[in-house]
Design a protein around this motif. Structure first.
Motif, short mmCIF file in Angstrom:
data_model
loop_
_atom_site.label_atom_id
_atom_site.label_comp_id
_atom_site.label_asym_id
_atom_site.label_seq_id
_atom_site.Cartn_x
_atom_site.Cartn_y
_atom_site.Cartn_z
N ALA A 177 -57.38 10.24 12.65
CA ALA A 177 -56.02 10.38 12.76
C ALA A 177 -55.66 12.06 12.56
CB ALA A 177 -55.37 9.74 11.45
N ILE A 178 -56.58 12.91 12.51
CA ILE A 178 -56.32 14.32 12.23
C ILE A 178 -55.83 14.93 13.46
CG2 ILE A 178 -57.27 16.45 11.99
CD1 ILE A 178 -59.16 15.27 9.82
N PRO A 179 -56.16 14.38 14.78
CA PRO A 179 -55.54 15.11 15.95
C PRO A 179 -54.28 14.80 16.29
CG PRO A 179 -57.96 14.27 16.46
CD PRO A 179 -57.45 14.00 15.07
N ALA A 180 -53.80 13.57 15.97
CA ALA A 180 -52.58 13.13 16.05
C ALA A 180 -51.57 13.60 15.02
CB ALA A 180 -52.43 11.46 16.04
N LEU A 181 -52.33 13.67 13.70
CA LEU A 181 -51.29 14.46 12.73
C LEU A 181 -50.99 15.78 12.95
CD1 LEU A 181 -50.29 14.41 9.73
CD2 LEU A 181 -52.65 15.26 9.04
N VAL A 182 -52.04 16.51 13.62
CA VAL A 182 -51.64 18.01 14.07
C VAL A 182 -50.62 18.03 14.96
CG1 VAL A 182 -52.62 19.83 15.03
CG2 VAL A 182 -53.91 18.89 13.44
N VAL A 183 -50.56 17.14 15.88
CA VAL A 183 -49.39 16.89 17.00
C VAL A 183 -48.14 16.72 16.34
CG1 VAL A 183 -48.76 15.79 19.08
CG2 VAL A 183 -51.16 16.56 18.83
N LEU A 184 -48.19 15.71 15.32
CA LEU A 184 -47.14 15.34 14.76
C LEU A 184 -46.36 16.50 13.99
CD1 LEU A 184 -45.15 12.95 13.84
CD2 LEU A 184 -46.82 12.52 11.97
N VAL A 185 -47.12 17.46 13.25
CA VAL A 185 -46.61 18.42 12.76
C VAL A 185 -45.80 19.52 13.47
CG1 VAL A 185 -47.03 20.45 11.27
CG2 VAL A 185 -48.28 18.40 10.49
N VAL A 186 -46.60 19.73 14.61
CA VAL A 186 -45.88 20.52 15.50
C VAL A 186 -44.55 19.96 16.20
CG1 VAL A 186 -46.12 21.52 17.97
CG2 VAL A 186 -48.00 21.46 16.57
N GLU A 187 -44.75 18.54 16.45
CA GLU A 187 -43.47 17.94 16.90
C GLU A 187 -42.12 18.01 16.11
OE1 GLU A 187 -41.88 13.23 18.21
OE2 GLU A 187 -43.93 13.60 17.31
N THR A 207 -42.22 6.76 26.21
CA THR A 207 -42.78 7.28 24.91
C THR A 207 -43.54 6.16 24.20
OG1 THR A 207 -41.00 8.92 24.92
CG2 THR A 207 -42.02 8.19 22.96
N GLY A 208 -42.87 4.81 24.49
CA GLY A 208 -43.18 3.75 23.60
C GLY A 208 -44.77 3.43 24.14
N ALA A 209 -44.91 3.38 25.44
CA ALA A 209 -46.06 2.80 25.93
C ALA A 209 -47.14 3.72 25.61
CB ALA A 209 -45.98 2.97 27.56
N LEU A 210 -46.91 5.16 25.53
CA LEU A 210 -47.85 6.10 25.32
C LEU A 210 -48.29 5.84 23.60
CD1 LEU A 210 -46.33 9.26 27.00
CD2 LEU A 210 -48.73 8.28 27.36
N LEU A 211 -47.47 5.59 22.69
CA LEU A 211 -47.42 5.23 21.42
C LEU A 211 -48.52 3.93 21.29
CD1 LEU A 211 -44.20 6.46 19.81
CD2 LEU A 211 -46.48 7.53 19.67
N ALA A 212 -48.42 3.10 22.14
CA ALA A 212 -49.02 1.71 22.07
C ALA A 212 -50.44 2.21 22.23
CB ALA A 212 -48.31 0.93 23.09
N VAL A 213 -50.81 3.04 23.18
CA VAL A 213 -52.01 3.53 23.30
C VAL A 213 -52.56 4.30 22.13
CG1 VAL A 213 -53.68 4.96 24.94
CG2 VAL A 213 -51.76 3.38 25.89
N GLY A 220 -43.45 14.11 25.07
CA GLY A 220 -44.35 15.04 24.96
C GLY A 220 -45.37 14.98 23.99
N ALA A 221 -44.78 14.93 22.84
CA ALA A 221 -45.88 14.84 21.70
C ALA A 221 -46.63 13.67 21.70
CB ALA A 221 -44.84 14.83 20.38
N ALA A 222 -46.22 12.64 22.17
CA ALA A 222 -47.11 11.30 22.29
C ALA A 222 -48.07 11.13 23.45
CB ALA A 222 -45.84 10.00 22.85
N ALA A 223 -48.00 12.12 24.49
CA ALA A 223 -48.83 12.26 25.62
C ALA A 223 -49.92 13.25 24.75
CB ALA A 223 -48.05 13.00 26.76
N CYS A 224 -49.44 14.15 24.11
CA CYS A 224 -50.15 15.23 23.26
C CYS A 224 -51.51 14.23 22.57
CB CYS A 224 -49.78 16.20 22.96
SG CYS A 224 -49.09 17.52 24.21
N ALA A 225 -51.00 13.62 21.72
CA ALA A 225 -51.49 12.67 20.72
C ALA A 225 -52.26 11.92 21.36
CB ALA A 225 -50.42 12.01 19.71
N VAL A 226 -52.20 11.08 22.30
CA VAL A 226 -53.00 10.16 23.05
C VAL A 226 -54.22 10.98 23.39
CG1 VAL A 226 -53.44 9.03 24.92
CG2 VAL A 226 -51.45 8.52 23.61
N ALA A 227 -54.10 12.30 24.09
CA ALA A 227 -55.21 13.03 24.76
C ALA A 227 -55.98 13.60 23.69
CB ALA A 227 -54.55 14.21 25.55
N ALA A 228 -55.37 14.11 22.54
CA ALA A 228 -56.23 14.61 21.44
C ALA A 228 -57.10 13.57 20.81
CB ALA A 228 -55.33 15.53 20.55
#
Length: 413
Positions: free
Chosen positions: A367-377, A344-350, A397-405
């Motif tokens: 930052a909007i894509p990550a914000l949307v993922v954050l709200v869902v998380e 999780t930390g490694a994904l958040l570093a990316v 899972g949320a970190a992976a989705c935020a990186v992709a988005a």
């Protein structure tokens, strides 16, 4: 603020002025890595005596309030990126010191207002909550001073400052814990150390750059530095800090106090994997602002972070079994999950690198894509999580989705 990317040719020369040449890039990364590694190592060394001496319940409170302090200090942390960018642009440092003072006042006010809210959210008492949040405002001075050094390309001095700040923020906490302090005392010691670190950084940056000096870059015609620049960067930084801390912040709301303390220890691996490679972003940041080299710099840095994250995750998987031996048998339930915390930390570093790219490009909407993922998380945590394993799975899972988005947005833009 007009985007510097709209003035072709200007940015490249200024970035070159503040960025190490190819022959010195490795040395620059080395200095910053050494300083940040020592600082982060000290930060995690603190967790060992804190977790052992305070016990799961008090350690959970200690960790949650530290996370709350980081969220309150979002404008302060965003200040480093803004100041570094403006130094590269040629903004006189007298104006930057003025901005640092304004942000210090704003963060201090936000911290006072946040005490009551945090007491309600995390079920903490006034003493430890106030002691923790008081440490947010001095970080504005720390971050602003580091931004001056970063933007001017003074990476050797920046590495020394990072190490010094780490010592001043960590050693008092260890001393307080071993002296018998409770969570409130440990947090107060950390805040005192942060205040001393702020004074040190201000003195070093003023001596190195000069309160009225100018960076090595040429001044950018029409460039205006206002608090709105910090606000825009703060929005991006807020998403990053909350993404790193939201699972820990909500742990005491969805888990028992004991389980929240166990989760807090696992979150140490998340923070370690997240902060370990931060030197990469510090050194590459000026290049991320260059429209010609930004994409290539981002790809190269993401590759380095991915490799670092893989190694960190493997180490956590192998070393997880040592948790009951090194820390306490109370934390045995988290031993087999340490690799997932590290991942999780490694994904958040990316993700952090990607959001730094958005700041460097003056594109806060990144930052909007990550914000949307954050709200869902947050929604999933509050409605469906009731175990340590479930909480870390959602965080990963949320970190992976935020990186992709976020990666998709940066590619499209």
């Amino acid at each position: 603020m007009q985007s510097i990317a709209q003035r072709p040719g200007t940015l490249v020369s200024m970035v070159d002025a503040a960025t190490p040449r190819r022959g010195s890039t490795v040395r620059s990364v080395g200095w910053v890595t050494a300083g940040s590694l020592l600082a982060n190592l000290l930060a995690y060394v603190v967790q060992v005596p804190a977790s052992r001496v305070l016990g799961p319940d008090a350690f959970g409170e200690f960790s949650v309030l530290n996370a709350a302090m980081l969220i309150a200090s979002v404008p302060a942390l965003a200040l480093q990126a803004v100041v570094a960018r403006e130094v590269v642009r040629g903004t006189p440092s007298r104006r930057l010191w003025r901005l640092i003072g304004v942000v210090f006042g704003v963060v201090a006010l936000v911290s006072v207002l946040a005490v009551a809210a945090m007491m309600r959210i995390a079920h903490t008492d006034l003493g430890p909550t106030a002691a923790a949040l008081a440490g947010a405002a001095p970080l504005a001075v720390v971050s602003g001073g580091q931004g001056l050094l970063q933007g001017a390309g003074r990476f050797r001095l920046l590495g020394a400052v990072l190490a010094g700040v780490g010592l001043l923020r960590s050693v008092p906490v260890v001393g307080a814990v071993y002296a018998g302090a409770d969570a409130a005392g440990a947090l107060a010691a950390g805040t005192l150390g942060t205040a001393v670190a702020a004074a040190l950084v201000a003195a070093v940056a003023a001596a190195a750059i000069g309160p009225a000096g100018r960076s090595r870059g040429a001044a950018v015609p029409g460039s205006r530095l206002t608090l709105s620049a910090v606000v825009a960067a703060s929005g991006v930084q807020f998403v990053m800090i909350v993404a790193v801390s939201v699972d820990l912040l909500l742990s005491r709301s969805v888990l028992t106090a004991g389980d929240a303390g166990v989760y807090a220890l696992g979150a140490v691996a998340t923070k370690a994997a997240f902060w370990l490679p931060q030197a990469i972003g510090v050194v590459v940041y000026p290049r991320l602002a260059d429209p010609v080299r930004s994409a290539a710099a981002l790809r190269g840095a993401v590759g380095v972070l991915a490799l670092t994250g893989l190694v960190t995750t493997l180490i956590a998987a192998v070393g997880g079994g040592l948790v009951p031996v090194v820390i306490s048998d109370d934390y045995r339930p988290v031993a087999g999950l340490m690799w997932l915390f590290a991942l999780t930390g490694a994904l958040l570093a990316v993700l952090q690198l990607m959001l730094l790219t958005a700041i460097a490009r003056d594109r806060a909407r990144g930052a909007i894509p990550a914000l949307v993922v954050l709200v869902v998380e947050v929604s999933v945590i509050l409605t469906a999580v009731d175990s340590v394993a479930g909480l870390v799975a959602v965080a990963a899972g949320a970190a992976a989705c935020a990186v992709a988005a976020t990666g998709a947005w940066l590619t499209a833009s």
